[in-house]
Design a protein around this motif. Structure first.
Motif, PDB file in Angstrom:
ATOM      1  N   GLY A   1     -11.637   7.173   2.346  1.00 18.50           N
ATOM      2  CA  GLY A   1     -10.945   6.385   1.330  1.00 18.50           C
ATOM      3  C   GLY A   1      -9.471   6.738   1.184  1.00 18.50           C
TER       4      GLY A   1
ATOM      5  N   GLU B   1       0.811  -1.214   0.000  1.00 18.19           N
ATOM      6  CA  GLU B   1       0.000   0.000   0.000  1.00 18.19           C
ATOM      7  C   GLU B   1       0.850   1.271   0.000  1.00 18.19           C
TER       8      GLU B   1
ATOM      9  N   LYS C   1     -15.020   3.241   5.408  1.00 20.53           N
ATOM     10  CA  LYS C   1     -13.879   3.820   4.705  1.00 20.53           C
ATOM     11  C   LYS C   1     -13.100   4.659   5.701  1.00 20.53           C
TER      12      LYS C   1
ATOM     13  N   THR D   1      -6.884  -5.224   2.783  1.00 23.65           N
ATOM     14  CA  THR D   1      -7.327  -3.856   3.065  1.00 23.65           C
ATOM     15  C   THR D   1      -8.846  -3.840   3.015  1.00 23.65           C
ATOM     16  N   ASP D   2      -9.445  -2.779   3.532  1.00 21.65           N
ATOM     17  CA  ASP D   2     -10.907  -2.689   3.507  1.00 21.65           C
ATOM     18  C   ASP D   2     -11.445  -2.704   2.075  1.00 21.65           C
ATOM     19  N   ARG D   3     -10.723  -2.057   1.141  1.00 24.78           N
ATOM     20  CA  ARG D   3     -11.161  -2.038  -0.262  1.00 24.78           C
ATOM     21  C   ARG D   3     -11.192  -3.438  -0.863  1.00 24.78           C
ATOM     22  N   LYS D   4     -10.106  -4.197  -0.648  1.00 18.22           N
ATOM     23  CA  LYS D   4     -10.039  -5.560  -1.198  1.00 18.22           C
ATOM     24  C   LYS D   4     -11.065  -6.472  -0.543  1.00 18.22           C
TER      25      LYS D   4
ATOM     26  N   ILE E   1      -6.372   3.243   4.986  1.00 20.28           N
ATOM     27  CA  ILE E   1      -6.798   1.854   4.867  1.00 20.28           C
ATOM     28  C   ILE E   1      -7.146   1.279   6.231  1.00 20.28           C
TER      29      ILE E   1
ATOM     30  N   ARG F   1     -14.001  -5.567   0.686  1.00 18.65           N
ATOM     31  CA  ARG F   1     -15.320  -5.244   0.110  1.00 18.65           C
ATOM     32  C   ARG F   1     -15.438  -5.819  -1.296  1.00 18.65           C
ATOM     33  N   LYS F   2     -14.354  -5.721  -2.074  1.00 20.31           N
ATOM     34  CA  LYS F   2     -14.354  -6.225  -3.455  1.00 20.31           C
ATOM     35  C   LYS F   2     -14.562  -7.741  -3.479  1.00 20.31           C
TER      36      LYS F   2
END
Length: 132
Positions: A100, A43, A96, A114-117, A103, A119-120
């Protein structure tokens, strides 16, 4: 003496080294800490990390990252889930961090994400810390 929260110890060592502009910091190694160091490198929050053997113990040597003015890239490391109060979250409920810009590190069945991954990939888990 056994440490009750090794992740908090790692984050505190990084935070303290950042405050006094140390180029590197050494942390006792474990599989989870190595995964966390790898995630921080991916990151862009740390420059690099290396696992070394010191005697019969392994140590993670983390090279910290600073901007062109000498300010640390990591402005805040915040432990969320603690041994006394665990914090779990479903994928759709992951918040987030800083809109955003930061992380959240989540321990999932697929490893640290990470939170993004998370959620994805639609997996929840234990929210370990926020980094920004």
């Amino acid at each position: 003496m056994a440490m009750t929260d090794p992740i908090a110890d790692m984050l505190t060592r990084i935070r303290n080294a950042n405050m006094v502009s140390h180029p590197t910091v050494d942390v006792p190694a474990s599989k989870l800490k190595i995964q966390l160091a790898k995630l921080l490198k991916e990151e862009g929050y740390i420059a690099d990390y290396e696992v070394k053997e010191e005697g019969k113990f392994k140590v993670i040597s983390i090279t910290l990252k600073y901007d062109s003015k000498g300010k640390p890239v990591i402005t805040k490391l915040e432990r969320i889930s603690k041994p006394g109060l665990r914090h779990y979250s479903k994928a759709k409920n992951l918040q987030k961090v800083l809109g955003g810009m930061g992380i959240a590190v989540v321990s999932t069945p697929k490893g640290l994400l990470t939170d993004r991954k998370a959620r994805k990939e639609n997996v929840g888990g234990e929210v370990l810390c926020y980094v920004y």
